[in-house]
Scaffold this motif. Structure first.
Motif, PDB file in Angstrom:
ATOM      1  N   GLU A   1      -5.968  -0.698  -4.163  1.00 42.13           N
ATOM      2  CA  GLU A   1      -6.735  -0.780  -5.448  1.00 42.13           C
ATOM      3  C   GLU A   1      -6.660   0.387  -6.507  1.00 42.13           C
ATOM      4  OE1 GLU A   1     -10.663  -2.637  -5.741  1.00 42.13           O
ATOM      5  OE2 GLU A   1     -10.514  -3.311  -3.628  1.00 42.13           O
ATOM      6  N   VAL A   2      -5.673   1.205  -5.635  1.00 39.29           N
ATOM      7  CA  VAL A   2      -5.297   2.692  -6.578  1.00 39.29           C
ATOM      8  C   VAL A   2      -4.190   2.735  -7.074  1.00 39.29           C
ATOM      9  CG1 VAL A   2      -5.451   5.032  -6.491  1.00 39.29           C
ATOM     10  CG2 VAL A   2      -6.976   3.952  -5.136  1.00 39.29           C
ATOM     11  N   ASP A   3      -3.074   2.928  -6.306  1.00 44.03           N
ATOM     12  CA  ASP A   3      -1.591   2.935  -6.837  1.00 44.03           C
ATOM     13  C   ASP A   3      -0.548   2.397  -6.052  1.00 44.03           C
ATOM     14  OD1 ASP A   3      -1.957   4.610  -4.841  1.00 44.03           O
ATOM     15  OD2 ASP A   3      -1.530   6.475  -5.903  1.00 44.03           O
ATOM     16  N   LEU A   4      -1.096   1.263  -5.333  1.00 44.86           N
ATOM     17  CA  LEU A   4       0.004   0.787  -4.370  1.00 44.86           C
ATOM     18  C   LEU A   4       1.271  -0.018  -5.043  1.00 44.86           C
ATOM     19  CD1 LEU A   4       1.075   0.317  -1.419  1.00 44.86           C
ATOM     20  CD2 LEU A   4      -0.594  -1.829  -1.060  1.00 44.86           C
ATOM     21  N   LYS A   5       0.862  -0.555  -6.249  1.00 41.13           N
ATOM     22  CA  LYS A   5       2.045  -0.849  -6.965  1.00 41.13           C
ATOM     23  C   LYS A   5       3.214  -0.144  -7.469  1.00 41.13           C
ATOM     24  CE  LYS A   5       2.193  -4.566 -10.676  1.00 41.13           C
ATOM     25  NZ  LYS A   5       1.883  -5.792 -10.023  1.00 41.13           N
ATOM     26  N   LYS A   6       2.688   1.052  -7.770  1.00 42.83           N
ATOM     27  CA  LYS A   6       3.415   1.988  -7.963  1.00 42.83           C
ATOM     28  C   LYS A   6       4.332   2.864  -6.872  1.00 42.83           C
ATOM     29  CE  LYS A   6       4.212   5.900 -11.297  1.00 42.83           C
ATOM     30  NZ  LYS A   6       3.938   7.341 -11.217  1.00 42.83           N
ATOM     31  N   ILE A   7       3.492   2.783  -5.755  1.00 37.87           N
ATOM     32  CA  ILE A   7       4.281   3.192  -4.512  1.00 37.87           C
ATOM     33  C   ILE A   7       5.107   2.325  -4.319  1.00 37.87           C
ATOM     34  CG2 ILE A   7       3.816   3.391  -1.820  1.00 37.87           C
ATOM     35  CD1 ILE A   7       0.798   4.388  -2.890  1.00 37.87           C
ATOM     36  N   CYS A   8       5.277   0.993  -4.220  1.00 40.23           N
ATOM     37  CA  CYS A   8       6.131  -0.104  -3.962  1.00 40.23           C
ATOM     38  C   CYS A   8       7.485   0.136  -5.045  1.00 40.23           C
ATOM     39  CB  CYS A   8       5.589  -1.423  -4.286  1.00 40.23           C
ATOM     40  SG  CYS A   8       4.236  -1.952  -3.015  1.00 40.23           S
ATOM     41  N   SER A   9       7.242   0.598  -6.351  1.00 44.64           N
ATOM     42  CA  SER A   9       8.329   0.781  -6.974  1.00 44.64           C
ATOM     43  C   SER A   9       9.067   2.031  -6.440  1.00 44.64           C
ATOM     44  CB  SER A   9       7.812   0.626  -8.468  1.00 44.64           C
ATOM     45  OG  SER A   9       7.205   1.562  -8.941  1.00 44.64           O
ATOM     46  N   GLU A  10       8.307   3.171  -6.393  1.00 48.04           N
ATOM     47  CA  GLU A  10       9.034   4.352  -5.829  1.00 48.04           C
ATOM     48  C   GLU A  10       9.634   4.065  -4.593  1.00 48.04           C
ATOM     49  OE1 GLU A  10       9.317   7.271  -7.365  1.00 48.04           O
ATOM     50  OE2 GLU A  10       7.808   7.120  -9.084  1.00 48.04           O
ATOM     51  N   TYR A  11       8.845   3.327  -3.771  1.00 55.21           N
ATOM     52  CA  TYR A  11       9.626   3.059  -2.503  1.00 55.21           C
ATOM     53  C   TYR A  11      11.072   2.463  -2.598  1.00 55.21           C
ATOM     54  CZ  TYR A  11      10.278   2.008   2.376  1.00 55.21           C
ATOM     55  OH  TYR A  11      10.580   1.876   3.857  1.00 55.21           O
ATOM     56  N   LYS A  12      11.138   1.446  -3.412  1.00 51.52           N
ATOM     57  CA  LYS A  12      12.512   0.694  -3.615  1.00 51.52           C
ATOM     58  C   LYS A  12      13.579   1.544  -4.268  1.00 51.52           C
ATOM     59  CE  LYS A  12      14.313  -3.719  -4.748  1.00 51.52           C
ATOM     60  NZ  LYS A  12      13.847  -5.191  -5.150  1.00 51.52           N
ATOM     61  N   SER A  13      13.018   2.454  -5.522  1.00 48.38           N
ATOM     62  CA  SER A  13      13.987   3.131  -5.926  1.00 48.38           C
ATOM     63  C   SER A  13      14.483   4.335  -5.132  1.00 48.38           C
ATOM     64  CB  SER A  13      13.747   3.594  -7.496  1.00 48.38           C
ATOM     65  OG  SER A  13      12.223   4.461  -7.406  1.00 48.38           O
ATOM     66  N   ASN A  14      13.631   4.633  -4.146  1.00 46.10           N
ATOM     67  CA  ASN A  14      14.124   5.829  -3.292  1.00 46.10           C
ATOM     68  C   ASN A  14      14.750   5.328  -2.021  1.00 46.10           C
ATOM     69  OD1 ASN A  14      14.143   8.675  -2.930  1.00 46.10           O
ATOM     70  ND2 ASN A  14      12.177   8.568  -2.471  1.00 46.10           N
ATOM     71  N   PHE A  15      14.345   4.336  -1.496  1.00 41.94           N
ATOM     72  CA  PHE A  15      14.881   3.738  -0.138  1.00 41.94           C
ATOM     73  C   PHE A  15      16.071   2.694  -0.386  1.00 41.94           C
ATOM     74  CE2 PHE A  15      11.059   5.996   0.998  1.00 41.94           C
ATOM     75  CZ  PHE A  15      11.786   7.329   1.518  1.00 41.94           C
ATOM     76  N   GLY A  16      16.274   2.056  -1.640  1.00 44.01           N
ATOM     77  CA  GLY A  16      17.223   1.259  -1.769  1.00 44.01           C
ATOM     78  C   GLY A  16      16.744  -0.114  -1.307  1.00 44.01           C
ATOM     79  N   GLN A  17      15.402  -0.559  -0.683  1.00 47.41           N
ATOM     80  CA  GLN A  17      14.963  -1.794  -0.183  1.00 47.41           C
ATOM     81  C   GLN A  17      13.429  -1.703  -0.386  1.00 47.41           C
ATOM     82  OE1 GLN A  17      16.338  -2.759   3.753  1.00 47.41           O
ATOM     83  NE2 GLN A  17      14.001  -2.351   4.356  1.00 47.41           N
ATOM     84  N   SER A  18      12.889  -3.004  -0.471  1.00 47.80           N
ATOM     85  CA  SER A  18      11.537  -2.714  -1.007  1.00 47.80           C
ATOM     86  C   SER A  18      10.898  -2.539   0.319  1.00 47.80           C
ATOM     87  CB  SER A  18      11.064  -4.171  -1.583  1.00 47.80           C
ATOM     88  OG  SER A  18      11.101  -5.101  -0.273  1.00 47.80           O
ATOM     89  N   LEU A  19       9.612  -2.180  -0.040  1.00 48.52           N
ATOM     90  CA  LEU A  19       8.618  -1.841   0.970  1.00 48.52           C
ATOM     91  C   LEU A  19       8.178  -3.245   1.785  1.00 48.52           C
ATOM     92  CD1 LEU A  19       6.496  -0.050   2.324  1.00 48.52           C
ATOM     93  CD2 LEU A  19       5.111  -0.331   0.596  1.00 48.52           C
ATOM     94  N   GLN A  20       8.128  -4.145   0.936  1.00 49.39           N
ATOM     95  CA  GLN A  20       8.038  -5.546   1.730  1.00 49.39           C
ATOM     96  C   GLN A  20       8.860  -5.734   2.713  1.00 49.39           C
ATOM     97  OE1 GLN A  20       7.566  -4.687  -1.571  1.00 49.39           O
ATOM     98  NE2 GLN A  20       5.854  -5.922  -2.602  1.00 49.39           N
ATOM     99  N   LYS A  21      10.123  -5.791   2.240  1.00 50.77           N
ATOM    100  CA  LYS A  21      11.467  -5.887   3.372  1.00 50.77           C
ATOM    101  C   LYS A  21      11.344  -5.020   4.422  1.00 50.77           C
ATOM    102  CE  LYS A  21      16.258  -6.929   3.176  1.00 50.77           C
ATOM    103  NZ  LYS A  21      16.895  -6.446   4.641  1.00 50.77           N
ATOM    104  N   THR A  22      10.822  -3.626   4.326  1.00 51.59           N
ATOM    105  CA  THR A  22      10.742  -2.619   5.404  1.00 51.59           C
ATOM    106  C   THR A  22       9.439  -3.201   6.514  1.00 51.59           C
ATOM    107  OG1 THR A  22      11.401  -1.281   3.818  1.00 51.59           O
ATOM    108  CG2 THR A  22      10.688  -0.329   5.911  1.00 51.59           C
TER     109      THR A  22
END
Length: 322
Positions: free
Chosen positions: A280-301
Motif C-alpha cells: 500500500e506504499v510503493d510496491l508498484k514502483k518497486i515492480c517497475s524498478e525491478y523490471k528495468s534493473n533485472f530485465g524481467q518482471s518481479l512477477q516472473k521471478t
C-alpha cells in the motif's frame, strides 16, 4: 584529508535549510476495491474457512485485493456474523508462508513494521539485518508513527529496546534514526563517524541528494566507496542501506527482493516482509524498478522461485505486470 572533506560537508549541511521528511508520493499495488461490501466478503471468508480442506483461493482473492482499512471492516462484519474473531479463525485455518502473508495483511503497514522490529529484537540474538532494513528505509514520518504504534502494541519504548539490543556506533546510528531527528550532537570517537551519523540521520531526501552531489565533487570516491573504506560491520551495512534508500528507495527494495529470491535457503521472510509492508506504499514502483534493473518482471521471478498458495498470494499483491 578525510576530516577536511567531512568538515566541508558538515559546513555545507549547515547552510542548507533542514527540511525534515516531506511526504513521499504513494505507488500502491493494493488499492481500495470498488463496489466493496464487507458483509458479502465476510460471508465468503466464513464459507472458505468452513470448507473441507479450506478454500485458500477465496481467502487470497478477497484479502489481497482489499486495503487494510477494508480488511478491518471485513473483520468487524465477520465478528458480527459469526461471533468469532476473524484473525483467530484465519490462524486456525491457514498454515506456513500463506498464513504469514495473510496475518501480515491483517495489520496496518505501521503495525506490521512495528511487529517486525519487535520480532527482530525479541528472543535470542538480534536480527540486525531486519532492523537495518526497516529503520534505515522508512521516512521520518513513518518512523514517528512506528514509534508510537510500537509503544501502543508492546508497552515498551522503541528507542530503549533498540538500545538494549545493539551496541556501539551501530546502536547510536539506529537511535538517531529512531529519534528521527537531526542531531549533530551525536559525538563518537573516530574521525568521520559523527559527521556521517548526523548527515545520515537528518533524512530529508532532496537535501541529501544535494549533499551527495557536492560530496562527489569533494572526493575521488563516491559516497558508497567512502563508506566501504571508512566504516565496518553493522554500521557500514546501515550506512549503505541509507545511501541506497536516498538514491532510490524502490531500487533498494527491488535489489533486496532479487537477492532474497536468488539466494539458496529460505529467504521467504524477506520477500514476504517487503511485499506485505510496501503493497500500500510503493510496491508498484518497486515492480517497475525491478523490471528495468533485472530485465524481467518481479512477477516472473516470484513465479520461478516460489510455489503454491504462497505464490498466488504474492502475485495477487503485486498485481498484473505493467
Amino acid at each position: 584529508p578525510g576530516t577536511v572533506k567531512m568538515a566541508l560537508v558538515s559546513e555545507f549541511l549547515g547552510q542548507l535549510s533542514l527540511n525534515v521528511g516531506g511526504n513521499e508520493p504513494l505507488y500502491p499495488t493494493v488499492v481500495p476495491a470498488l463496489d466493496f461490501n464487507p458483509d458479502r466478503d465476510a460471508a465468503r471468508i466464513e464459507t472458505a474457512i468452513k470448507t473441507k480442506g479450506v478454500d485458500e483461493q477465496t481467502i487470497i482473492d478477497v484479502l489481497t485485493k482489499r486495503t487494510y482499512a477494508q480488511r478491518r471492516e471485513i473483520a468487524f462484519a465477520y465478528e458480527r456474523r459469526t461471533k468469532k474473531d476473524m484473525i483467530s479463525a484465519l490462524k486456525g485455518a491457514l498454515s506456513g508462508t500463506l498464513e504469514t502473508v495473510i496475518l501480515g495483511l491483517m495489520k496496518s503497514t505501521t503495525q506490521y513494521d512495528a511487529s517486525e522490529i519487535r520480532g527482530s529484537i525479541k528472543g535470542l540474538g538480534t536480527d540486525e539485518e531486519t532492523l537495518i532494513e526497516i529503520l534505515c528505509s522508512r521516512s521520518n514520518a513513518e518512523l514517528v508513527e512506528i514509534k508510537s504504534v510500537y509503544k501502543e502494541l508492546f508497552k515498551k519504548d522503541l528507542d530503549k529496546d533498540v538500545a538494549g539490543d545493539t551496541s556501539g556506533n551501530f546502536a547510536k546510528l539506529l537511535l538517531a534514526l529512531v529519534q528521527a531527528l537531526y542531531d549533530a550532537g551525536v559525538r563518537i570517537k573516530g574521525t568521520d563517524v559523527p559527521t556521517w551519523i548526523s548527515i545520515m540521520s537528518e533524512r530529508s531526501v532532496p537535501h541529501l541528494q544535494k549533499v551527495f552531489q557536492r560530496y562527489k565533487s569533494y572526493s575521488p570516491y563516491d559516497m558508497q566507496e567512502s563508506i566501504e573504506k571508512e566504516v565496518k560491520g553493522d554500521l557500514k551495512r546501515s550506512f549503505l542501506v541509507l545511501v541506497q534508500c536516498f538514491e532510490n528507495k524502490q531500487l533498494f527494495f527491488a535489489r533486496r527482493l532479487n537477492e532474497a529470491m536468488k539466494s539458496k535457503g529460505a529467504k521467504e521472510k524477506i520477500v514476504t516482509r517487503i511485499i506485505v509492508s510496501r503493497c500500500e506504499v510503493d510496491l508498484k514502483k518497486i515492480c517497475s524498478e525491478y523490471k528495468s534493473n533485472f530485465g524481467q518482471s518481479l512477477q516472473k521471478t516470484i513465479t520461478e522461485h516460489t510455489k503454491g498458495d504462497y505464490q498466488t498470494a504474492l502475485l495477487s499483491l503485486c498485481g498484473p505486470e505493467e
